[in-house]
Scaffold this motif. Structure first.
Motif, mmCIF file in Angstrom:
data_model
loop_
_atom_site.group_PDB
_atom_site.id
_atom_site.type_symbol
_atom_site.label_atom_id
_atom_site.label_comp_id
_atom_site.label_asym_id
_atom_site.label_seq_id
_atom_site.Cartn_x
_atom_site.Cartn_y
_atom_site.Cartn_z
ATOM 1 N N GLN A 1 75.076 -15.115 16.412
ATOM 2 C CA GLN A 1 74.494 -14.075 15.580
ATOM 3 C C GLN A 1 73.534 -14.660 14.545
ATOM 4 O OE1 GLN A 1 74.748 -10.821 16.194
ATOM 5 N NE2 GLN A 1 73.206 -10.547 14.576
ATOM 6 N N THR A 2 73.881 -15.789 13.968
ATOM 7 C CA THR A 2 72.997 -16.414 12.986
ATOM 8 C C THR A 2 71.696 -16.858 13.632
ATOM 9 O OG1 THR A 2 74.892 -17.157 11.684
ATOM 10 C CG2 THR A 2 72.802 -18.257 11.282
ATOM 11 N N GLU B 1 79.641 -12.285 24.768
ATOM 12 C CA GLU B 1 79.132 -10.928 24.571
ATOM 13 C C GLU B 1 78.595 -10.347 25.874
ATOM 14 O OE1 GLU B 1 76.049 -8.479 21.684
ATOM 15 O OE2 GLU B 1 75.630 -10.578 22.125
ATOM 16 N N ARG C 1 84.136 -6.176 17.975
ATOM 17 C CA ARG C 1 82.812 -6.340 17.383
ATOM 18 C C ARG C 1 81.704 -5.856 18.319
ATOM 19 N NH1 ARG C 1 83.683 -11.122 16.019
ATOM 20 N NH2 ARG C 1 82.565 -12.367 17.553
ATOM 21 N N TYR C 2 81.882 -6.087 19.602
ATOM 22 C CA TYR C 2 80.866 -5.696 20.575
ATOM 23 C C TYR C 2 81.051 -4.270 21.081
ATOM 24 C CZ TYR C 2 80.233 -10.797 20.682
ATOM 25 O OH TYR C 2 80.033 -12.111 20.337
ATOM 26 N N ARG D 1 70.379 -15.586 16.282
ATOM 27 C CA ARG D 1 69.679 -14.351 16.653
ATOM 28 C C ARG D 1 68.878 -13.805 15.466
ATOM 29 N NH1 ARG D 1 73.496 -10.265 19.691
ATOM 30 N NH2 ARG D 1 73.137 -11.708 21.419
ATOM 31 N N GLU D 2 69.419 -13.957 14.283
ATOM 32 C CA GLU D 2 68.755 -13.455 13.083
ATOM 33 C C GLU D 2 67.635 -14.366 12.597
ATOM 34 O OE1 GLU D 2 72.029 -13.040 10.432
ATOM 35 O OE2 GLU D 2 72.847 -11.266 11.454
#
Length: 222
Positions: free
Chosen positions: A83-84, A98, A130-131, A86-87
């Protein structure tokens, strides 16, 4: 098209194995690079190791940019650092956990997730939440022994995952099985040839997602 495969554990042999599988599963004209974590565990089997792996993946950002890939695949089932990245990156970043969970949920059939990491039970369940993949989730089946013992050889790995599959099918009634973990990808490939139950290989799920994202008109069945 250049894809970068990141192995968040420190086992270079696992990186080579997953890279070989990726090349066999992906379009022939894709170019592949790989990075292996320099610090952490040979096998990510507990929350502390997962946290270290996430930090290692995030620390790879400069190396990732230097390689100039079109997309990144984080090849550990817990998706550490995904996620980090991805951001912070302006390219697609896929996590094998995922992608596999979303692919299973999209089939609309009861599915089980099979892993070899008892100490990551809560983390794996948190991923499903979360997903948003709980609608068709049936059971989380984990091999009884410590992950290091289970993964000591390919034969042991396949045998114990096969026993978990028997439980998921006959005791839990699952129709779809997600085999959790990058290092388990080879076992999943072997099992996929020996059962008529739908087996989702996380690495293949990530490649399919990358393919549909980068080449939306591609035929994923080819």
């Amino acid at each position: 098209m250049k894809l970068l495969l990141i192995n968040p554990n420190t086992n270079a042999a696992t990186t080579r194995m997953m890279l070989e599988l990726a090349r066999s599963m992906a379009p022939a004209d894709w170019e592949w690079e790989a990075l292996t974590a320099e610090r952490g565990a040979m096998l990510i089997d507990n929350p502390e190791a997962l946290n270290v792996a996430a930090a290692e993946v995030v620390a790879m950002e400069a190396r990732i940019r230097a390689l100039q890939p079109d997309a990144v695949i984080v090849a550990a089932f817990g998706d550490p650092g995904m996620q980090t990245l991805r951001e912070s990156l302006d390219i697609p970043v896929f996590g094998i956990g995922e992608c596999a969970m979303r692919e299973a949920d999209a089939l609309g059939l009861p599915f089980s997730v099979l892993t070899i990491t008892p100490r990551l039970r809560e983390s794996t369940l948190a991923q499903l939440r979360r997903y948003g993949c709980e609608a068709h989730f049936n059971t989380l089946v984990i091999t009884a022994d410590d992950a290091t013992e289970t993964a000591r050889s390919h034969e042991t790995l396949v045998a114990r995952v096969a026993a978990s599959i028997t439980r998921a099918i006959h005791e839990d009634g699952s129709k779809v099985l997600v085999i959790g973990g990058g290092p388990v990808a080879a076992a999943a490939k072997s099992l996929d040839q020996s059962t008529d139950i739908t087996v989702i290989q996380p690495l293949l799920a990530a490649i399919n997602k990358a393919r549909s994202t980068l080449s939306p008109s591609a035929d994923l069945s080819s």
